[in-house]
Design a protein around this motif. Sequence first.
Motif, PDB file in Angstrom:
ATOM      1  N   ASP A  58      20.507  15.941  -3.095  1.00 41.94           N
ATOM      2  CA  ASP A  58      19.516  14.499  -3.610  1.00 41.94           C
ATOM      3  C   ASP A  58      20.696  13.795  -3.392  1.00 41.94           C
ATOM      4  O   ASP A  58      19.730  12.982  -3.165  1.00 41.94           O
ATOM      5  CB  ASP A  58      19.695  15.137  -4.691  1.00 41.94           C
ATOM      6  N   ALA A  59      22.250  14.230  -3.924  1.00 40.90           N
ATOM      7  CA  ALA A  59      22.726  13.150  -3.459  1.00 40.90           C
ATOM      8  C   ALA A  59      22.496  11.645  -2.248  1.00 40.90           C
ATOM      9  O   ALA A  59      23.182  10.823  -2.049  1.00 40.90           O
ATOM     10  CB  ALA A  59      24.170  12.860  -3.819  1.00 40.90           C
ATOM     11  N   MET A  60      22.512  12.713  -1.264  1.00 43.74           N
ATOM     12  CA  MET A  60      22.776  12.347   0.025  1.00 43.74           C
ATOM     13  C   MET A  60      21.478  11.899   0.683  1.00 43.74           C
ATOM     14  O   MET A  60      21.114  11.559   2.185  1.00 43.74           O
ATOM     15  CB  MET A  60      23.763  13.553   0.503  1.00 43.74           C
ATOM     16  N   ALA A  61      20.821  12.061   0.392  1.00 43.08           N
ATOM     17  CA  ALA A  61      19.193  11.538   0.122  1.00 43.08           C
ATOM     18  C   ALA A  61      19.289  10.034   0.787  1.00 43.08           C
ATOM     19  O   ALA A  61      19.653   9.142   0.186  1.00 43.08           O
ATOM     20  CB  ALA A  61      18.328  11.670  -0.826  1.00 43.08           C
ATOM     21  N   ALA A  62      18.634  10.056   1.763  1.00 46.00           N
ATOM     22  CA  ALA A  62      18.460   8.147   2.118  1.00 46.00           C
ATOM     23  C   ALA A  62      18.066   7.701   1.651  1.00 46.00           C
ATOM     24  O   ALA A  62      18.284   6.416   1.660  1.00 46.00           O
ATOM     25  CB  ALA A  62      17.420   8.691   3.645  1.00 46.00           C
ATOM     26  N   ASP A  63      17.237   8.029   0.098  1.00 42.76           N
ATOM     27  CA  ASP A  63      16.498   6.740  -0.659  1.00 42.76           C
ATOM     28  C   ASP A  63      17.911   6.504  -1.884  1.00 42.76           C
ATOM     29  O   ASP A  63      16.992   5.618  -2.681  1.00 42.76           O
ATOM     30  CB  ASP A  63      15.200   6.721  -1.278  1.00 42.76           C
TER      31      ASP A  63
END
Length: 331
Positions: free
Chosen positions: A197-202
């Motif tokens: 979740d932390a590395m999600a693009a948004d």
Amino acid sequence: MGEDTTEITMESMAYYWAAVGALVAAVHGWRRLRPRPIGADTGALTSQRSVQRAIAKKERARAAAVRGATRGQSAGLPDGQTAAKKWIVLDLGLRPAPGAYALDPTDWSLAVRAPGGASVELKMRDIEALGVRRYEGHAWHCVTGWTALGLTFDGVPLTSVLAHPKLSAANGGTAPEWDWLVQRAADGYTVPVAREDAMAADAFLALAFDGQPVPMEHGGPRLVFPALYGWKSAKWVVELELALRYEPGFWERLGCHPRGRVARNERFREGWSAAVWAWLAAAPGVYRRLGGHDVWVFVMQAGGNALGAVVRRFSTLHVAAAPRSASRFRA
């Protein structure tokens, strides 16, 4: 920051809801007993009431039309969410102690710590040098059931922050290994976010809201995860810890879900706590139907403040924090 030793019992929650009940009773008492307008004569009063009824009828028709349009949108609100008029200020009614948090951009900093002990301090200029971009049309989903639509932020992708050259240099020239991102706030609040979740693009670090620096009541510069519920974004964040193992934060210890993904309705972890918290989160909705939007917001904020009083009484989590003024009861 010290060890998070939150222990809130069912007895403490009883104190909390007793306080909420008293506040709600006061609201309804005020609505019932507040002075009524007195006309010059009975005819004037009747005429005034007729006008008020006509205005109220038009407002109800307009609101119904808006609700109908919202329901008709294919990309509408997630399950269990209700649209709020604006981004609501909702927390425990606590603020960081004086000197524990610097909101001024020239003094603000964010520490990032890796599992091996490497750590760096990023100043505002270090963050802005990564490239600030605008995030428009953002929806903020609160686990208590409200959603603020159409928010505009300016910020930096979180992936860029976590890949800052200073961190790699401090870690021996390589990117650190980690599985969970733990946010630590100036008031002692902690919250974990899964690496996926932390590395999600948004996902991004918000520096400004509506063209102005994120204000104190909204937590100053903070991480934003569009796919997660709002409790996963810590106010007044001062440190990001890249951790190898999951450790529950403040709300996770009280029954909230480890991930908190909106699309999967991950509000509370399985077990008795899910049923209890689902009921508690839904309770303010009754006052939205009875008293309208503003009463609904007031009850939610009053409930948060009451829970903050319980936290101060039964937990050492917020010992460095001070109660804020009555201005907390505004959205």
